[in-house]
Write a protein that holds these residues in place. Structure first.
Motif, PDB file in Angstrom:
ATOM      1  N   SER A 295       0.779  -1.300  -0.020  1.00 54.62           N
ATOM      2  CA  SER A 295       0.139   0.007   0.165  1.00 54.62           C
ATOM      3  C   SER A 295       0.910   1.298  -0.011  1.00 54.62           C
ATOM      4  O   SER A 295       0.310   2.313  -0.153  1.00 54.62           O
ATOM      5  CB  SER A 295      -0.848   0.033   1.305  1.00 54.62           C
ATOM      6  OG  SER A 295      -0.095  -0.073   2.474  1.00 54.62           O
TER       7      SER A 295
ATOM      8  N   LEU B  23     -13.097  -3.492  -4.575  1.00 51.83           N
ATOM      9  CA  LEU B  23     -11.831  -3.565  -5.052  1.00 51.83           C
ATOM     10  C   LEU B  23     -11.231  -4.876  -4.765  1.00 51.83           C
ATOM     11  O   LEU B  23     -10.386  -5.253  -5.537  1.00 51.83           O
ATOM     12  CB  LEU B  23     -11.055  -2.496  -4.189  1.00 51.83           C
ATOM     13  CG  LEU B  23     -11.428  -1.006  -4.331  1.00 51.83           C
ATOM     14  CD1 LEU B  23     -10.465  -0.134  -3.245  1.00 51.83           C
ATOM     15  CD2 LEU B  23     -10.974  -0.770  -5.799  1.00 51.83           C
ATOM     16  N   SER B  24     -11.606  -5.668  -3.883  1.00 59.01           N
ATOM     17  CA  SER B  24     -11.152  -6.911  -3.595  1.00 59.01           C
ATOM     18  C   SER B  24     -11.378  -7.787  -5.112  1.00 59.01           C
ATOM     19  O   SER B  24     -10.613  -8.710  -5.505  1.00 59.01           O
ATOM     20  CB  SER B  24     -11.527  -7.489  -2.575  1.00 59.01           C
ATOM     21  OG  SER B  24     -11.216  -8.960  -2.224  1.00 59.01           O
TER      22      SER B  24
ATOM     23  N   ARG C 279      -9.390  -6.634  -8.045  1.00 60.25           N
ATOM     24  CA  ARG C 279      -8.053  -7.216  -8.040  1.00 60.25           C
ATOM     25  C   ARG C 279      -7.830  -8.366  -8.461  1.00 60.25           C
ATOM     26  O   ARG C 279      -6.782  -8.872  -9.116  1.00 60.25           O
ATOM     27  CB  ARG C 279      -7.607  -7.024  -6.512  1.00 60.25           C
ATOM     28  CG  ARG C 279      -6.029  -7.037  -6.354  1.00 60.25           C
ATOM     29  CD  ARG C 279      -5.691  -6.591  -5.165  1.00 60.25           C
ATOM     30  NE  ARG C 279      -6.321  -7.265  -3.880  1.00 60.25           N
ATOM     31  CZ  ARG C 279      -6.844  -6.972  -2.998  1.00 60.25           C
ATOM     32  NH1 ARG C 279      -7.208  -5.417  -3.047  1.00 60.25           N
ATOM     33  NH2 ARG C 279      -7.576  -7.714  -2.172  1.00 60.25           N
ATOM     34  N   SER C 280      -8.737  -9.422  -8.040  1.00 62.00           N
ATOM     35  CA  SER C 280      -8.383 -10.581  -8.670  1.00 62.00           C
ATOM     36  C   SER C 280      -8.897 -10.838 -10.398  1.00 62.00           C
ATOM     37  O   SER C 280      -8.217 -11.590 -11.033  1.00 62.00           O
ATOM     38  CB  SER C 280      -9.300 -11.554  -8.052  1.00 62.00           C
ATOM     39  OG  SER C 280     -10.869 -11.384  -8.424  1.00 62.00           O
TER      40      SER C 280
ATOM     41  N   THR D  13      -5.671  -9.978 -12.624  1.00 68.64           N
ATOM     42  CA  THR D  13      -4.714 -11.027 -13.016  1.00 68.64           C
ATOM     43  C   THR D  13      -5.163 -12.351 -13.936  1.00 68.64           C
ATOM     44  O   THR D  13      -4.740 -13.214 -14.289  1.00 68.64           O
ATOM     45  CB  THR D  13      -4.262 -11.713 -11.636  1.00 68.64           C
ATOM     46  OG1 THR D  13      -5.324 -12.144 -10.821  1.00 68.64           O
ATOM     47  CG2 THR D  13      -3.399 -10.679 -10.977  1.00 68.64           C
TER      48      THR D  13
ATOM     49  N   LEU E  27     -10.752   0.279 -13.253  1.00 66.55           N
ATOM     50  CA  LEU E  27      -9.770   0.933 -12.290  1.00 66.55           C
ATOM     51  C   LEU E  27      -9.503   2.245 -12.736  1.00 66.55           C
ATOM     52  O   LEU E  27      -9.386   3.292 -11.773  1.00 66.55           O
ATOM     53  CB  LEU E  27      -8.588   0.049 -12.127  1.00 66.55           C
ATOM     54  CG  LEU E  27      -7.767   0.371 -10.950  1.00 66.55           C
ATOM     55  CD1 LEU E  27      -8.640   0.115  -9.554  1.00 66.55           C
ATOM     56  CD2 LEU E  27      -6.577  -0.538 -11.042  1.00 66.55           C
TER      57      LEU E  27
ATOM     58  N   ILE F  62      -6.900   3.035  -3.667  1.00 69.58           N
ATOM     59  CA  ILE F  62      -6.693   1.974  -4.713  1.00 69.58           C
ATOM     60  C   ILE F  62      -5.074   1.647  -4.311  1.00 69.58           C
ATOM     61  O   ILE F  62      -4.833   0.389  -4.478  1.00 69.58           O
ATOM     62  CB  ILE F  62      -6.554   2.585  -6.053  1.00 69.58           C
ATOM     63  CG1 ILE F  62      -8.300   2.939  -6.246  1.00 69.58           C
ATOM     64  CG2 ILE F  62      -6.242   1.810  -7.127  1.00 69.58           C
ATOM     65  CD1 ILE F  62      -8.539   3.525  -7.547  1.00 69.58           C
TER      66      ILE F  62
ATOM     67  N   SER G  95      -4.876  -0.617  -1.564  1.00 66.90           N
ATOM     68  CA  SER G  95      -5.386  -1.790  -1.686  1.00 66.90           C
ATOM     69  C   SER G  95      -4.578  -2.738  -2.511  1.00 66.90           C
ATOM     70  O   SER G  95      -5.032  -3.962  -2.795  1.00 66.90           O
ATOM     71  CB  SER G  95      -7.014  -1.760  -2.493  1.00 66.90           C
ATOM     72  OG  SER G  95      -7.534  -0.961  -1.699  1.00 66.90           O
TER      73      SER G  95
ATOM     74  N   PHE H  43      -2.806  -2.540  -5.728  1.00 62.51           N
ATOM     75  CA  PHE H  43      -3.151  -2.501  -7.445  1.00 62.51           C
ATOM     76  C   PHE H  43      -1.888  -2.508  -7.943  1.00 62.51           C
ATOM     77  O   PHE H  43      -1.503  -2.870  -9.115  1.00 62.51           O
ATOM     78  CB  PHE H  43      -4.266  -1.875  -7.615  1.00 62.51           C
ATOM     79  CG  PHE H  43      -5.693  -2.187  -7.628  1.00 62.51           C
ATOM     80  CD1 PHE H  43      -6.358  -2.986  -8.420  1.00 62.51           C
ATOM     81  CD2 PHE H  43      -6.411  -1.980  -6.444  1.00 62.51           C
ATOM     82  CE1 PHE H  43      -7.418  -3.472  -8.152  1.00 62.51           C
ATOM     83  CE2 PHE H  43      -7.698  -2.507  -6.066  1.00 62.51           C
ATOM     84  CZ  PHE H  43      -8.227  -3.275  -7.136  1.00 62.51           C
TER      85      PHE H  43
ATOM     86  N   LEU I   5       0.202  -5.264  -9.622  1.00 59.30           N
ATOM     87  CA  LEU I   5      -0.652  -5.870 -10.473  1.00 59.30           C
ATOM     88  C   LEU I   5      -0.666  -5.000 -12.058  1.00 59.30           C
ATOM     89  O   LEU I   5      -0.545  -5.540 -12.923  1.00 59.30           O
ATOM     90  CB  LEU I   5      -2.199  -6.148 -10.170  1.00 59.30           C
ATOM     91  CG  LEU I   5      -2.423  -6.804  -8.843  1.00 59.30           C
ATOM     92  CD1 LEU I   5      -3.775  -6.803  -8.455  1.00 59.30           C
ATOM     93  CD2 LEU I   5      -1.937  -8.086  -8.820  1.00 59.30           C
TER      94      LEU I   5
END
Length: 548
Positions: free
Chosen positions: A51, A275-276, A279-280, A283, A297, A310, A313, A315, A318
């Motif tokens: 973060s 956001l969770s 995030r997945s 990827t 995003l 953000i 969290s 990102f 990624l």
């Protein structure tokens, strides 16, 4: 009695002197960013988490050992899964201690930090400790209470969870801001960012990946009819977390459309749950899913209040991976997201520490103009802070950027980054070594072939190089910069004229200083150079030259 009066006077004077000295001591208080958010002590071994927040390494180790994740003052919960040594802030702390004659931070004691963490556990989770030594309940009474009142207990738990979630959403809604907000810089900032665009180039509507699935919007009429942002967010999360790829695409396309057209929804929808789920999907191996996730995003990051959330969290790593290995369109949106997040001052160091500088440098040579544009602006805003400038110089950015200036690839934006690098000693030295003065003067000499912005930025880069550099004048003389700068002073834009005038004035001032020479013979006759130094003018030196 007179003696007592004297003693009273001495005591009152002592009190006044102590009270007057206390404000001076408060001026040397330790900067807040040097203190560990958990222990509250000066960080001995600072590390940074995904973060971008910095903690003392031992504090994180104690939290891991106790299985505890603290809630920080801003309400966020840090992710301790990955830590990186923060050498930049460690060096800054040591320099601050040296400048303020303070002791260097001492290694923290494990037991002391453990007591602090245990106290935080007690503060943040009081319900776990209500059955401690102060309140003892027999097992029979406890089982009887559970058997008699299970509905009340369960409904109470559900109500607490629901109210806390709704409270967060309502709080985030009240802090919404306009996405058109320009970059705010204080008047005391020595390097004020130019009023550039604050929206990534990729933010312009549907891309190729979304157009093919845009028809799926008609298949979700129930979402459009929801007036509550919380219900809208819940429905989106369900679709994004679905195991069906088609459902994921539907949810992403809808999220992308909502965040593109409804500015007020960007803050209310940007919840930890969404956001969770997002995030997945960044990827995902499905190119369409990944691209739409990153594009969504970008839209969320347009709001100032979302930018720090953000980054915290997780990102940024990624986005870096997508910039390295994603599809062409995914790379466009990844560069746009990093640019948008870099606009926030609190994110700049974190993005640099997490390794975004090298991929952004590489993306400057992308075949996509959008990727080039947003990567350049991301580097410009990231290089506004010293730690990222030094990192870019160590990465060999100067040679890369100068070669792009010579070839004309995004020259105007690349020059902005070079202006920032020239503002630090390491960057200035590297640019002078790389023949930057001759390259920039050559660009100005071919002014008819370059645009107005490129000419202005060339002069700005030369001005940054000339400031406080003893080597600049010689290099500028070799490149015949005076005649070019005089032409700019006469015919250039107002911004270019002002800087060209300052450079020429600086060169004239240094010429006058160099005309002064030392009369070495007079210095020797007077008993040595250490005692007498007599400076004479150019004409006097010529007249005395026959005596040697």
């Amino acid at each position: 009695m007179g003696g007592n009066g004297k003693h009273r006077w001495i005591f009152s004077f002592y009190q006044r002197s102590n009270s007057s000295s206390s404000p001076k001591q408060s001026k040397t208080q330790t900067p807040h960013e040097f203190l560990c958010p958990i222990s509250g002590s000066l960080m001995f071994d600072p590390v940074v988490i995904p973060s971008g927040q910095s903690f003392d390494r031992l504090s994180i180790q104690v939290c891991r050992d106790l299985g505890f994740t603290p809630t920080l003052q801003d309400g966020s919960t840090p992710d301790f899964s990955t830590i990186i040594p923060n050498l930049a802030i460690k060096t800054t702390i040591l320099a601050w201690c040296r400048d303020h004659h303070a002791q260097d931070p001492a290694p923290p004691d494990y037991s002391s930090v453990e007591k602090i963490v245990l106290s935080k556990i007690q503060e943040q989770t009081p319900s776990r400790l209500t059955s401690g030594p102060d309140i003892r309940v027999s097992e029979r009474e406890l089982l009887k209470a559970v058997a008699e009142n299970p509905p009340v207990l369960f409904s109470h738990a559900v109500t607490e969870i629901g109210s806390s979630v709704n409270g967060r959403l309502l709080c985030s809604t009240s802090t919404s801001s306009s996405s058109d907000e320009s970059v705010i810089v204080t008047a005391s900032s020595p390097y004020t960012p130019l009023p550039l665009s604050t929206r990534p180039a990729c933010f312009s509507g549907s891309g190729s990946s979304s157009s093919s699935t845009e028809i799926t919007l008609s298949e979700a009429p129930n979402l459009k009819s929801q007036s509550s942002s919380s219900l809208e967010e819940q429905e989106l999360v369900l679709k994004l977390k679905s195991s069906d790829i088609f459902e994921q695409e539907t949810g992403l396309v809808l999220l992308r459309k909502i965040t593109r057209t409804k500015e007020e929804a960007r803050v209310s929808i940007c919840s930890p749950r969404l956001l969770s789920a997002l995030r997945s999907l960044i990827t995902s191996r499905y190119s369409v899913v990944q691209t739409n996730a990153i594009a969504s995003l970008v839209n969320l990051s347009l709001e100032k209040s979302n930018k720090v959330v953000i980054v915290r969290s997780g990102f940024v790593p990624l986005l870096i991976d997508a910039l390295k290995a994603g599809s062409s369109e995914a790379q466009e949106h990844a560069a746009g997201a990093l640019f948008s997040l870099a606009l926030e001052d609190e994110n700049k160091m974190a993005i640099g520490v997490l390794g975004a500088l090298q991929p952004l440098l590489h993306a400057l040579r992308s075949v996509s103009e959008r990727t080039q544009h947003d990567s350049a602006l991301a580097l410009y805003h990231l290089s506004l802070i010293q730690s990222n400038r030094v990192k870019l110089v160590k990465l060999g950015a100067v040679l890369t950027l100068l070669s792009m200036v010579k070839s004309g690839d995004s020259a105007s934006l690349v020059l902005l980054v070079l202006c920032n690098l020239a503002a630090c000693p390491e960057g200035k030295s590297a640019m002078l070594d790389a023949n930057a003065v001759a390259i920039l003067v050559g660009m100005l000499r071919e002014s008819e072939l370059v645009c107005k912005a490129t000419r202005e930025n060339c002069v700005a880069a030369l001005f940054a190089l000339s400031h406080g550099s003893m080597r600049f004048k010689g290099l500028a003389k070799e490149a015949r910069a005076v005649e070019v700068l005089r032409e700019v002073e006469e015919r250039g834009s107002e911004r270019a004229k002002d800087k060209a005038k300052r450079i020429l004035q600086m060169m004239r001032d240094r010429k006058e200083d160099e005309d002064d020479e030392i009369d070495w013979e007079a210095a020797l006759e007077s008993g040595g150079l250490s005692r007498t130094r007599h400076r004479v003018g150019k004409d006097d030196f010529a007249a005395n030259s026959t005596d040697f």
